[in-house]
Write a protein that holds these residues in place. Structure first.
Motif, PDB file in Angstrom:
ATOM      1  N   VAL A  72       0.841  -1.207   0.000  1.00  0.00           N
ATOM      2  CA  VAL A  72       0.000   0.000   0.000  1.00  0.00           C
ATOM      3  C   VAL A  72       0.872   1.252   0.000  1.00  0.00           C
ATOM      4  CG1 VAL A  72      -1.664   1.322   1.356  1.00  0.00           C
ATOM      5  CG2 VAL A  72      -1.955  -1.137   1.097  1.00  0.00           C
ATOM      6  N   GLY A  73       1.934   1.249   0.803  1.00  0.00           N
ATOM      7  CA  GLY A  73       2.805   2.415   0.862  1.00  0.00           C
ATOM      8  C   GLY A  73       3.449   2.737  -0.469  1.00  0.00           C
ATOM      9  N   GLU A  74       3.883   1.704  -1.198  1.00  0.00           N
ATOM     10  CA  GLU A  74       4.527   1.930  -2.489  1.00  0.00           C
ATOM     11  C   GLU A  74       3.527   2.328  -3.566  1.00  0.00           C
ATOM     12  OE1 GLU A  74       7.722   1.958  -3.372  1.00  0.00           O
ATOM     13  OE2 GLU A  74       8.348   1.622  -1.302  1.00  0.00           O
ATOM     14  N   ALA A  75       2.248   2.024  -3.347  1.00  0.00           N
ATOM     15  CA  ALA A  75       1.228   2.318  -4.358  1.00  0.00           C
ATOM     16  C   ALA A  75       0.460   3.603  -4.063  1.00  0.00           C
ATOM     17  CB  ALA A  75       0.235   1.154  -4.463  1.00  0.00           C
ATOM     18  N   THR A  76       0.889   4.348  -3.047  1.00  0.00           N
ATOM     19  CA  THR A  76       0.189   5.585  -2.706  1.00  0.00           C
ATOM     20  C   THR A  76       1.051   6.801  -3.049  1.00  0.00           C
ATOM     21  OG1 THR A  76       0.884   5.156  -0.408  1.00  0.00           O
ATOM     22  CG2 THR A  76      -1.392   4.638  -0.987  1.00  0.00           C
ATOM     23  N   TRP A  77       1.845   7.282  -2.108  1.00  0.00           N
ATOM     24  CA  TRP A  77       2.609   8.503  -2.355  1.00  0.00           C
ATOM     25  C   TRP A  77       3.596   8.397  -3.514  1.00  0.00           C
ATOM     26  CZ3 TRP A  77       0.347   7.886   2.379  1.00  0.00           C
ATOM     27  CH2 TRP A  77      -0.307   9.001   2.899  1.00  0.00           C
ATOM     28  N   PRO A  78       4.340   7.301  -3.710  1.00  0.00           N
ATOM     29  CA  PRO A  78       5.201   7.232  -4.896  1.00  0.00           C
ATOM     30  C   PRO A  78       4.421   7.323  -6.210  1.00  0.00           C
ATOM     31  CG  PRO A  78       5.899   5.614  -3.271  1.00  0.00           C
ATOM     32  CD  PRO A  78       4.599   6.166  -2.782  1.00  0.00           C
ATOM     33  N   VAL A  79       3.245   6.696  -6.275  1.00  0.00           N
ATOM     34  CA  VAL A  79       2.424   6.781  -7.484  1.00  0.00           C
ATOM     35  C   VAL A  79       1.895   8.203  -7.655  1.00  0.00           C
ATOM     36  CG1 VAL A  79       0.285   5.991  -8.573  1.00  0.00           C
ATOM     37  CG2 VAL A  79       1.821   4.337  -7.481  1.00  0.00           C
ATOM     38  N   ARG A 172      -6.272   5.593   6.954  1.00  0.00           N
ATOM     39  CA  ARG A 172      -6.976   5.665   8.238  1.00  0.00           C
ATOM     40  C   ARG A 172      -8.227   4.813   8.258  1.00  0.00           C
ATOM     41  NH1 ARG A 172      -7.724  11.426  10.970  1.00  0.00           N
ATOM     42  NH2 ARG A 172      -5.471  11.093  10.994  1.00  0.00           N
ATOM     43  N   PHE A 173      -8.979   4.807   7.162  1.00  0.00           N
ATOM     44  CA  PHE A 173     -10.291   4.158   7.183  1.00  0.00           C
ATOM     45  C   PHE A 173     -10.332   2.818   6.453  1.00  0.00           C
ATOM     46  CE2 PHE A 173     -11.226   8.692   7.759  1.00  0.00           C
ATOM     47  CZ  PHE A 173     -11.950   8.630   8.939  1.00  0.00           C
ATOM     48  N   ALA A 174      -9.242   2.428   5.819  1.00  0.00           N
ATOM     49  CA  ALA A 174      -9.222   1.131   5.129  1.00  0.00           C
ATOM     50  C   ALA A 174      -8.051   0.266   5.582  1.00  0.00           C
ATOM     51  CB  ALA A 174      -9.171   1.344   3.609  1.00  0.00           C
ATOM     52  N   VAL A 175      -6.834   0.792   5.472  1.00  0.00           N
ATOM     53  CA  VAL A 175      -5.656  -0.023   5.766  1.00  0.00           C
ATOM     54  C   VAL A 175      -5.541  -0.323   7.255  1.00  0.00           C
ATOM     55  CG1 VAL A 175      -3.150  -0.155   5.606  1.00  0.00           C
ATOM     56  CG2 VAL A 175      -4.466   0.887   3.753  1.00  0.00           C
ATOM     57  N   TRP A 197     -17.262 -11.946   9.084  1.00  0.00           N
ATOM     58  CA  TRP A 197     -17.468 -12.027   7.638  1.00  0.00           C
ATOM     59  C   TRP A 197     -16.754 -10.883   6.918  1.00  0.00           C
ATOM     60  CZ3 TRP A 197     -18.958 -16.004   4.907  1.00  0.00           C
ATOM     61  CH2 TRP A 197     -19.716 -17.008   5.523  1.00  0.00           C
ATOM     62  N   VAL A 198     -16.758  -9.715   7.532  1.00  0.00           N
ATOM     63  CA  VAL A 198     -16.023  -8.589   6.948  1.00  0.00           C
ATOM     64  C   VAL A 198     -14.535  -8.906   6.892  1.00  0.00           C
ATOM     65  CG1 VAL A 198     -15.367  -6.175   7.274  1.00  0.00           C
ATOM     66  CG2 VAL A 198     -17.738  -6.880   7.664  1.00  0.00           C
ATOM     67  N   ALA A 199     -14.011  -9.486   7.974  1.00  0.00           N
ATOM     68  CA  ALA A 199     -12.590  -9.825   8.019  1.00  0.00           C
ATOM     69  C   ALA A 199     -12.225 -10.821   6.920  1.00  0.00           C
ATOM     70  CB  ALA A 199     -12.232 -10.392   9.390  1.00  0.00           C
ATOM     71  N   TRP A 200     -13.070 -11.812   6.712  1.00  0.00           N
ATOM     72  CA  TRP A 200     -12.774 -12.815   5.691  1.00  0.00           C
ATOM     73  C   TRP A 200     -12.920 -12.272   4.281  1.00  0.00           C
ATOM     74  CZ3 TRP A 200      -9.909 -16.776   6.107  1.00  0.00           C
ATOM     75  CH2 TRP A 200      -9.814 -17.461   7.313  1.00  0.00           C
ATOM     76  N   ALA A 201     -13.631 -11.147   4.144  1.00  0.00           N
ATOM     77  CA  ALA A 201     -13.731 -10.522   2.821  1.00  0.00           C
ATOM     78  C   ALA A 201     -12.467  -9.748   2.471  1.00  0.00           C
ATOM     79  CB  ALA A 201     -14.936  -9.587   2.772  1.00  0.00           C
ATOM     80  N   LEU A 202     -11.666  -9.416   3.480  1.00  0.00           N
ATOM     81  CA  LEU A 202     -10.442  -8.640   3.256  1.00  0.00           C
ATOM     82  C   LEU A 202      -9.304  -9.551   2.809  1.00  0.00           C
ATOM     83  CD1 LEU A 202     -10.658  -6.405   6.443  1.00  0.00           C
ATOM     84  CD2 LEU A 202     -11.247  -5.748   4.107  1.00  0.00           C
ATOM     85  N   PRO A 203      -8.471  -9.102   1.894  1.00  0.00           N
ATOM     86  CA  PRO A 203      -7.380  -9.966   1.403  1.00  0.00           C
ATOM     87  C   PRO A 203      -6.335 -10.275   2.468  1.00  0.00           C
ATOM     88  CG  PRO A 203      -7.168  -7.737   0.529  1.00  0.00           C
ATOM     89  CD  PRO A 203      -8.503  -7.800   1.198  1.00  0.00           C
ATOM     90  N   LEU A 204      -6.097  -9.341   3.385  1.00  0.00           N
ATOM     91  CA  LEU A 204      -5.046  -9.555   4.377  1.00  0.00           C
ATOM     92  C   LEU A 204      -5.321 -10.770   5.251  1.00  0.00           C
ATOM     93  CD1 LEU A 204      -2.467  -8.780   5.810  1.00  0.00           C
ATOM     94  CD2 LEU A 204      -3.754  -7.101   7.144  1.00  0.00           C
ATOM     95  N   SER A 205      -6.584 -11.020   5.594  1.00  0.00           N
ATOM     96  CA  SER A 205      -6.899 -12.153   6.467  1.00  0.00           C
ATOM     97  C   SER A 205      -6.467 -13.470   5.831  1.00  0.00           C
ATOM     98  CB  SER A 205      -8.396 -12.184   6.780  1.00  0.00           C
ATOM     99  OG  SER A 205      -9.162 -12.355   5.599  1.00  0.00           O
ATOM    100  N   HIS A 206      -6.578 -13.577   4.513  1.00  0.00           N
ATOM    101  CA  HIS A 206      -6.169 -14.805   3.830  1.00  0.00           C
ATOM    102  C   HIS A 206      -4.648 -14.903   3.748  1.00  0.00           C
ATOM    103  CE1 HIS A 206     -10.339 -15.626   2.722  1.00  0.00           C
ATOM    104  NE2 HIS A 206     -10.426 -14.332   2.464  1.00  0.00           N
ATOM    105  N   GLY A 207      -3.982 -13.752   3.572  1.00  0.00           N
ATOM    106  CA  GLY A 207      -2.528 -13.762   3.618  1.00  0.00           C
ATOM    107  C   GLY A 207      -2.009 -14.149   4.986  1.00  0.00           C
ATOM    108  N   VAL A 208      -2.679 -13.665   6.050  1.00  0.00           N
ATOM    109  CA  VAL A 208      -2.299 -14.030   7.420  1.00  0.00           C
ATOM    110  C   VAL A 208      -2.498 -15.523   7.645  1.00  0.00           C
ATOM    111  CG1 VAL A 208      -2.930 -13.760   9.845  1.00  0.00           C
ATOM    112  CG2 VAL A 208      -2.731 -11.743   8.377  1.00  0.00           C
ATOM    113  N   ASP A 209      -3.616 -16.041   7.187  1.00  0.00           N
ATOM    114  CA  ASP A 209      -3.922 -17.458   7.396  1.00  0.00           C
ATOM    115  C   ASP A 209      -2.905 -18.352   6.689  1.00  0.00           C
ATOM    116  OD1 ASP A 209      -5.596 -19.356   8.610  1.00  0.00           O
ATOM    117  OD2 ASP A 209      -6.645 -19.724   6.733  1.00  0.00           O
ATOM    118  N   LEU A 210      -2.579 -18.021   5.449  1.00  0.00           N
ATOM    119  CA  LEU A 210      -1.604 -18.815   4.698  1.00  0.00           C
ATOM    120  C   LEU A 210      -0.213 -18.706   5.321  1.00  0.00           C
ATOM    121  CD1 LEU A 210      -2.743 -17.909   1.062  1.00  0.00           C
ATOM    122  CD2 LEU A 210      -2.988 -20.131   2.176  1.00  0.00           C
TER     123      LEU A 210
END
Length: 252
Positions: A72-79, A172-175, A197-210
């Protein structure tokens, strides 16, 4: 070499001049985080979590969270800089480069940054004795997959806004909520059903699980295939959105 590789080379040459500034965040911050949360807070979790110490349980979540935050950091201010301040993208678009070449090369650099940060965190975790399995090296491709899921989508968002104020809103409101409710610091099962259910919809939860399955040497089960496909689906959607937004900004 393909045009995207030349764009990647440009970002790597710039990074060669600035990499020292990232040493603190790549090595010192993971060390402080594990001291504060893993040993400090973990000292109060006497029974451990799911049969392992709190430090061992939390480390894979921290690695996945770090990968997500770097993407996220590389895709925000640098972009934003490439579009608005330095206008690097417009200079590249004036050369014989397509928007997909510009996007592809920059996303490849974002994934490189994710890989380096993840490898540094893995090294710190090894020094703390927090890796229970040789399969822990699998967090490297898992982190890349998480970067694929997030970096193009966030780049598409950045290409759609005109002020960096909106980037702070995103963090602040997403990451930040995603980092708190994706199973990094406590099991998702402890959340209320709706938030679960909201947590499982987020990609990070699946990265954490794996990542947790890899670091702890657990059998990920057949559900891991669906988690990988889910993260890839995020990446594909993000790529098409980013390609569309870059084309709208760069092609006159």
């Amino acid at each position: 070499m393909t045009p995207s590789v030349y764009v990647l080379e440009y970002h790597l040459v710039n990074y060669r001049r600035t990499w020292r500034a990232s040493v603190f965040s790549s090595l010192v911050l993971p060390m402080l985080t594990m001291l504060g949360f893993g040993l400090g807070v973990g000292g109060f979790v006497t029974g451990g979590v799911e049969g392992v110490s709190y430090l061992e349980w939390m480390v894979p979540g921290l690695i996945a969270s770090t990968a997500a935050q770097v993407a996220v950091g590389e895709a925000t201010w640098p972009v934003m800089s490439c579009f608005t301040w330095v206008k690097t993208y417009f200079a590249q678009a004036a050369a014989p480069l397509r928007t997909t070449d510009i996007l592809g090369g920059h996303v490849a650099f974002m994934l490189f940054r994710v890989l380096v940060s993840t490898a540094a965190f893995l090294l710190v975790a090894l020094c703390f004795g927090a890796l229970r399995s040789g399969w822990a090296v699998a967090v490297l491709p898992i982190s890349l997959l998480l970067g694929v899921a997030l970096a193009p989508l966030v780049a598409a968002y950045t290409a759609s806004v005109t002020s960096d104020m909106y980037l702070a809103v995103l963090l602040r409101f997403a990451v930040l909520p995603m980092s708190l409710f994706s199973g990094v610091f406590f099991p998702i099962e402890s959340l209320p059903t709706v938030l679960r259910w909201v947590a499982w919809a987020l990609p990070l939860s699946h990265g954490v699980d794996l990542s947790r399955a890899a670091v702890l040497g657990l059998d990920p089960g057949s559900g891991a295939v669906w988690q990988v496909l889910y993260l890839l689906a995020w990446g594909v959607c993000g790529w098409f959105l980013a390609s569309w937004r870059y084309r709208r900004r760069l092609v006159i």
